[in-house]
Design a protein around this motif. Sequence first.
Motif, PDB file in Angstrom:
ATOM      1  N   LYS A   1      -3.435  -6.976   5.861  1.00 58.38           N
ATOM      2  CA  LYS A   1      -3.135  -6.938   7.320  1.00 58.38           C
ATOM      3  C   LYS A   1      -4.340  -7.351   7.982  1.00 58.38           C
ATOM      4  O   LYS A   1      -5.244  -6.617   8.294  1.00 58.38           O
ATOM      5  N   THR A  44      -2.156   4.067   0.395  1.00 62.26           N
ATOM      6  CA  THR A  44      -1.513   3.220   1.267  1.00 62.26           C
ATOM      7  C   THR A  44      -0.397   3.926   1.630  1.00 62.26           C
ATOM      8  O   THR A  44       0.368   4.107   2.880  1.00 62.26           O
ATOM      9  N   SER A  70      -4.412  -3.679   1.046  1.00 57.07           N
ATOM     10  CA  SER A  70      -3.692  -2.464   0.021  1.00 57.07           C
ATOM     11  C   SER A  70      -3.955  -3.217  -1.283  1.00 57.07           C
ATOM     12  O   SER A  70      -3.520  -4.173  -1.621  1.00 57.07           O
ATOM     13  N   PRO A 123      -0.290   3.660   7.087  1.00 58.44           N
ATOM     14  CA  PRO A 123      -0.404   2.073   7.603  1.00 58.44           C
ATOM     15  C   PRO A 123      -0.356   2.126   9.251  1.00 58.44           C
ATOM     16  O   PRO A 123      -1.432   1.167   9.648  1.00 58.44           O
ATOM     17  N   ARG A 178       1.338  -4.004   3.871  1.00 56.37           N
ATOM     18  CA  ARG A 178       0.814  -3.028   3.021  1.00 56.37           C
ATOM     19  C   ARG A 178       1.848  -2.149   2.192  1.00 56.37           C
ATOM     20  O   ARG A 178       1.595  -1.883   1.036  1.00 56.37           O
ATOM     21  N   ILE A 203     -14.101  -6.182   5.328  1.00 55.45           N
ATOM     22  CA  ILE A 203     -13.033  -5.522   4.674  1.00 55.45           C
ATOM     23  C   ILE A 203     -12.711  -6.212   3.267  1.00 55.45           C
ATOM     24  O   ILE A 203     -12.429  -5.757   2.280  1.00 55.45           O
ATOM     25  N   ALA A 259      -9.490   0.114   4.787  1.00 56.32           N
ATOM     26  CA  ALA A 259      -9.386  -0.335   6.188  1.00 56.32           C
ATOM     27  C   ALA A 259     -10.651  -0.305   7.126  1.00 56.32           C
ATOM     28  O   ALA A 259     -11.452   0.455   6.652  1.00 56.32           O
ATOM     29  N   MET A 264      -5.477   1.891   0.174  1.00 54.57           N
ATOM     30  CA  MET A 264      -5.610   1.208   1.409  1.00 54.57           C
ATOM     31  C   MET A 264      -7.376   1.231   1.856  1.00 54.57           C
ATOM     32  O   MET A 264      -7.893   2.378   1.600  1.00 54.57           O
ATOM     33  N   ILE A 319      -3.658   2.284  11.171  1.00 53.81           N
ATOM     34  CA  ILE A 319      -4.639   1.054  11.231  1.00 53.81           C
ATOM     35  C   ILE A 319      -4.089   0.023  12.431  1.00 53.81           C
ATOM     36  O   ILE A 319      -4.554  -0.558  13.119  1.00 53.81           O
ATOM     37  N   CYS A 350      -7.721  -3.710  10.457  1.00 57.68           N
ATOM     38  CA  CYS A 350      -7.271  -4.514   9.359  1.00 57.68           C
ATOM     39  C   CYS A 350      -7.685  -3.750   8.371  1.00 57.68           C
ATOM     40  O   CYS A 350      -8.198  -2.962   8.121  1.00 57.68           O
ATOM     41  N   ALA A 351      -6.710  -4.139   7.224  1.00 54.59           N
ATOM     42  CA  ALA A 351      -6.488  -3.125   6.082  1.00 54.59           C
ATOM     43  C   ALA A 351      -5.873  -3.968   5.009  1.00 54.59           C
ATOM     44  O   ALA A 351      -5.166  -4.933   4.996  1.00 54.59           O
ATOM     45  N   ASP A 384     -12.584  -8.092   9.507  1.00 53.98           N
ATOM     46  CA  ASP A 384     -11.420  -8.759   8.343  1.00 53.98           C
ATOM     47  C   ASP A 384     -12.558  -9.108   7.183  1.00 53.98           C
ATOM     48  O   ASP A 384     -11.989  -8.842   6.094  1.00 53.98           O
TER      49      ASP A 384
END
Length: 454
Positions: A194, A370, A411, A399, A182, A436, A427, A425, A402, A408-409, A433
Motif C-alpha cells: 500500500k 498484518t 505485508s 491495516p 495487505r 519501506i 510500515a 506488516m 496506516i 505506506c506499508a 515508500d
Amino acid sequence: MSEPTIAAAAEALIHGDATSREMASDAIDRIAEPAGEGSRAFVRRNDTRAIAMAEASDLLRSTGRRRSVLEGLPISVKDLFDIAGETTSAGSTALARQPAANADAPVVKRLVAAGAVIVGTTNMSEFAFSGIGLNPHHGTPRNPFDRETGRVPGGSSSGAAVSVSDGMAVAAIGTDTGGSIRIPAALCGLTGFKPTARRVSAEGVVPLSTSLDSIGPIARSVACCAAIDAIIAADAPLPPFELQLAGLRLAVPQTVVLADMDRAVSAAFNRALSRLSSAGAVITDIELPEFSEVATIYARGGLVAAEAYHWHRQLIADVGEQYDPRVRVRILRGREVTAADYIETLAVRRLWQARVEAKIAGYDALVMPTVPIIAPAIAALEGDDDAFFAANALVLRNPTMINFLDGCALSVPCHAPGEPPAGLMIAGAQMQDRKILSVGLAIEAALASITAFG
C-alpha cells in the motif's frame, strides 16, 4: 511448485524459455479451468485482447526491445479500474446499466504502456467495503490454503490475490482503503504494498473513500511490488536501495495491534521477530496510545461512511435493493455524518498524524501482524451477520492504522511451510515508500529460511 516472480518470468521471456503468448494462454486456461477458482476470481475476461497484447509483445521483443520489466507478463486488474469499452462494476450488479468507460484509467494506461498483458478484471467485495472478500453477486474465491474447508481470501481485493496465488496472473493491481491489498496478501501467503495514497492516480477508479484510497500491487515478492509501484506511480524505475538488516531500528507497537491474535499468527509473528533480532535488527516495543483512538473516531462514521455516501447516495436511491445489504447499511451510515462532524474528523486526523509521526520518527519501520487471525471459513460468515462484522472489524483493525496515518506499508509472509498464511506488516509514514520497500527487502531476505512464498 511456486509460481514465478516478475523477475523470473521476465527472464524466461528474455532467454526464450517461454513466449508472452504462451504465458497469456496458460493464464487464460487456468482462469477457465472448471474445477478452479477462475469463475469466482474474475468478473470479466477478454481473452482475444489478452492474446493480441501478448503477440504484440512477442513481436516487439523480437526486435530486441522491451518497454519495462512487465513486458509481456499477465497482470490482473481489480474491478474498480476503468478499461475502455467495458463497464466498471465494482463487484456489484448496481452499475450494470452504466455506460462503458471511454478510456483506460491512468493506472491501466501505465501498465499497458509498460507492456503488461491485462488478462482480466478481478472480483472483489462489493464497492470495496469489506476486508473479508465475500461477494454475494459473483461468488467468493476460495483462499488457496485449505480449499476443502473453503476459507475467505480477504478483501476487498479478493480476486486479485487469488489470481496471483493460482497462477492466473504474475501480479495483480488492487486498492487499499483500510487494508484491502495487505489483508488478502496476508491471508493468501502473498506480498502486498500500500503506497502513500497520493503517489498513484485514482482517476478512473470507483472510489470508496477519497481521503484513504490507495492503489498498489499484490505479487510474490517485495521486488515484484517495487517494480509495479514504480510503473503505476510513474516514478523513475529505480530499485529500492540496498539495506543491511543489522542495525535497522524496528518498532513494535504495543497498543491495540497485538490484541486478539490467534495461536497460529502469534507463533508466526514471534518467530519472525526472533529471526530478525538474531540477524541484527534492533527491535523496540513502543507504546502508541494514538492507535487506541482510531476505533472511537471510526465509531462516529469516520471518513469512509461520509465519503462513500457522497458517491453512492443517488445510486442507492435508484437501485439500492441491488446492493449487498451488509454494504448498503454501512454506506447509509454516512447520512448521519454532518458537515461539522466531517470537518472535525479531518482536523482530528491531521493532529493524530502529527503525533504518531513524531513518535515513530526515530525508527526505520513499524512492524506488526498484518491481520491477527488466519482466514476464517466462508460458511461461518455468509449467514451470520454478527460473525461477519466481528471478523471484518478484526482483519481491518491493524491495516487501518496506516491508512489513517496516510502512510505506506508492505505485508510479507511470515509463516512456515504447511502453516496457515500469516503476514508481517512493515510500515512507515507518508512518502517513505522507497525506504519501506528497502526495509521490506532486507526483512524478506532474513525470513526466507522460514517462510513459504508459494
